[in-house]
Write a protein that holds these residues in place. Structure first.
Motif, mmCIF file in Angstrom:
data_model
loop_
_atom_site.group_PDB
_atom_site.id
_atom_site.type_symbol
_atom_site.label_atom_id
_atom_site.label_comp_id
_atom_site.label_asym_id
_atom_site.label_seq_id
_atom_site.Cartn_x
_atom_site.Cartn_y
_atom_site.Cartn_z
ATOM 1 N N GLU A 47 62.919 13.200 20.607
ATOM 2 C CA GLU A 47 61.927 12.494 20.261
ATOM 3 C C GLU A 47 60.423 12.841 21.170
ATOM 4 O O GLU A 47 59.569 12.315 20.343
ATOM 5 N N SER A 236 50.071 13.757 9.520
ATOM 6 C CA SER A 236 49.538 12.761 10.828
ATOM 7 C C SER A 236 48.140 13.115 11.027
ATOM 8 O O SER A 236 47.861 14.193 10.793
ATOM 9 N N CYS A 241 51.275 18.560 13.786
ATOM 10 C CA CYS A 241 52.693 18.469 13.355
ATOM 11 C C CYS A 241 52.971 18.233 11.793
ATOM 12 O O CYS A 241 52.158 17.437 11.167
ATOM 13 N N SER A 244 57.887 16.809 6.565
ATOM 14 C CA SER A 244 58.976 15.940 6.846
ATOM 15 C C SER A 244 60.156 16.500 6.506
ATOM 16 O O SER A 244 60.378 17.577 5.872
ATOM 17 N N SER A 260 63.484 10.100 11.989
ATOM 18 C CA SER A 260 62.593 9.719 12.915
ATOM 19 C C SER A 260 61.257 9.233 12.358
ATOM 20 O O SER A 260 60.998 9.595 11.193
ATOM 21 N N THR A 261 60.558 8.276 12.899
ATOM 22 C CA THR A 261 59.377 7.994 12.649
ATOM 23 C C THR A 261 58.070 8.944 13.293
ATOM 24 O O THR A 261 56.997 8.635 12.970
ATOM 25 N N ASN A 262 58.567 9.919 13.913
ATOM 26 C CA ASN A 262 57.718 10.595 14.544
ATOM 27 C C ASN A 262 57.473 12.040 13.951
ATOM 28 O O ASN A 262 58.185 12.440 13.743
ATOM 29 N N PRO A 263 56.154 12.094 13.374
ATOM 30 C CA PRO A 263 55.614 13.199 12.492
ATOM 31 C C PRO A 263 56.021 14.627 13.244
ATOM 32 O O PRO A 263 56.244 15.680 12.341
ATOM 33 N N TYR A 268 62.011 14.006 10.964
ATOM 34 C CA TYR A 268 60.771 12.872 10.297
ATOM 35 C C TYR A 268 61.122 12.606 8.861
ATOM 36 O O TYR A 268 61.173 13.421 8.168
#
Ligand code: 0X9
Ligand code: ZN
Length: 414
Positions: A47, A236, A241, A244, A260-263, A268
């Motif tokens: 992450e 984002s 980045c 998806s 994940s919510t992290n681009p 993701y």
């Protein structure tokens, strides 16, 4: 490799050319964790958008591999010390594996075959050739366009009206090159083989093939970064980045777990279900069929045969049948070369992962048999399976598919 490295770009009169990312002296570590604390360390690392590449998801069920740039070796050694894990250096120089993936003959003139991996243009040109040659039974479906404007393509083989449909989805993850190689090998067998069992499969079922779902990612994995997994849609404000994970982007428990919510992360899920034109178009294409009896998603690697669910450990109503069909498939795969697959529901066999294609198809399209194959190998070459294994992989997978259909027929799913 989670950021586009500006150093790798050259721009002339506003046209920018990407250069191929290199992995010189990147180390591959094989890692085994057996408790949640150790697992947590690696999940945090993933992450954190460090430049360490996760070749598969950290999990406690089987070893996983990470790719470590030379300047991160000190950091990773620290982490290894902190979290009692079993680690082993599997390769000292990842670039060498990339260099050895394809055969080195100079005679290659862009022709299609299964002795090497091909790019999208060569694959689509071969499809066109097949469509022409077998025009009475093979039909083309252009079901949309990718973010970068590439055609999203499928073909359907149908020899008889009223056949049940078997749907093969391949290369939703860009770097999993052996998936499209195997899908095209199998399609070619269905079209040309004299083998009685294959003839029966070709006659009695309609076969839909989507050879490359993630076309932009796949093209990028050829042109820029061999380890690219996701789509290529920028998401984002962190513009570096991109993409998806299309296998977390489907509209069933989207973003719940194992995504994940992290681009910047490899898993993701995207800002919303079907945020990617490629997954939305695939879902709409799937919806145009009302007779899919078996849906199969081709991935690599790990030698697994997985079935729903991925979002929860809850067993599906036909868990027993899914497992029984899976076991027969596994046995058939092992017969030819001894390749051992593990069978199970996603959440228990590997890790929780929600928003995947096979969960969505199973749960929302009322298809009772959906499977994910994770092809060869178990990490020795990983995504860089040498091209001389394309045919052996295809042959054992076809053995498995024959057994899968046979057992599904016996249990009256087909
Ligand atoms: O994480 C994934 O999407 C798959 N593994 S891969 O290494 N090919 O990326 C596993 C997917 C498990 N199956 C589903 N959740 N459908
Ligand atoms: Zn995959």
């Amino acid at each position: 490799m989670k950021y586009i490295n500006l150093v790798h770009f050259a721009c002339f009169f506003l046209i920018c050319y990407g250069e191929k990312d290199r992995f010189d002296n990147y180390r591959v570590y094989n890692i085994e964790v057996n408790d949640d604390a150790g697992l947590g360390e690696f999940q945090k690392l993933e992450e954190s958008s460090s430049r360490i590449v996760f070749l598969n998801e950290p999990n406690i069920h089987q070893p996983f591999q990470i790719l470590v740039p030379p300047d991160q070796l000190a950091n990773i050694t620290e982490l290894f010390k902190r979290s009692a894990v079993k680690t082993e250096v599997q390769h000292e120089n990842f670039q060498k594996l990339i260099d050895e993936e394809q055969p080195h003959d100079t005679a290659y003139g862009g022709h299609f075959g299964w002795d090497r991996y091909h790019d999208l243009d060569v694959i689509y040109a071969w499809l066109d050739e097949m469509l022409q040659k077998y025009s009475s039974v093979l039909k083309n479906h252009n079901y949309g366009k990718s973010v970068e404007g590439r055609a999203l393509r499928a073909v359907k083989l149908s020899k008889k009206e009223g056949n049940p449909t078997i749907f093969i989805e391949s290369t939703i993850h860009a770097r999993e090159w052996v998936t499209v190689a195997t899908a095209t090998y199998f399609l070619n067998e269905l079209l040309t083989s004299d083998d009685g069992e294959i003839r029966k499969l070709a006659n009695n079922y309609d076969w839909v093939f989507v050879p490359v779902v993630n076309v932009d990612g796949f093209a990028y994995s050829h042109s820029n970064n061999r380890m690219w997994r996701k789509t290529r849609k920028p998401h984002s404000i962190i513009k570096f980045c991109v993409g998806s994970d299309p296998n977390r982007n489907f509209d069933f428990h989207h973003g719940d777990v194992g995504a994940s919510t992290n681009p910047c992360a490899e898993t993701y899920a995207g800002p919303s279900p079907f945020s990617e034109p490629e997954t939305l178009a695939l879902s709409e294409f799937i919806e145009t069929f009302d007779n899919i009896k078996l849906y199969i998603s081709f991935h690599s690697y790990s030698q697994l045969l997985l079935f729903p669910y991925g979002h929860s450990k809850e067993h599906t109503p036909n868990h027993k049948d899914l497992n029984q069909i899976g076991q027969k498939t596994k046995q058939a795969i092992a017969k030819r070369y001894g390749t051992q697959y593990k069978v199970g529901n996603i959440a228990e066999a590997i890790y929780l992962a929600s928003g995947s294609t096979i969960d969505w198809v199973y749960a929302t399209r009322n298809v009772s048999l959906t499977y994910t194959f994770e092809f060869r190998d178990k990490g020795r070459y990983g995504f860089l399976l040498p091209a001389d294994q394309i045919i052996p992989n295809s042959l054992e997978v076809i053995d498995g598919l024959k057994a899968m259909v046979e057992e599904a027929e016996a249990l009256q799913y087909l």
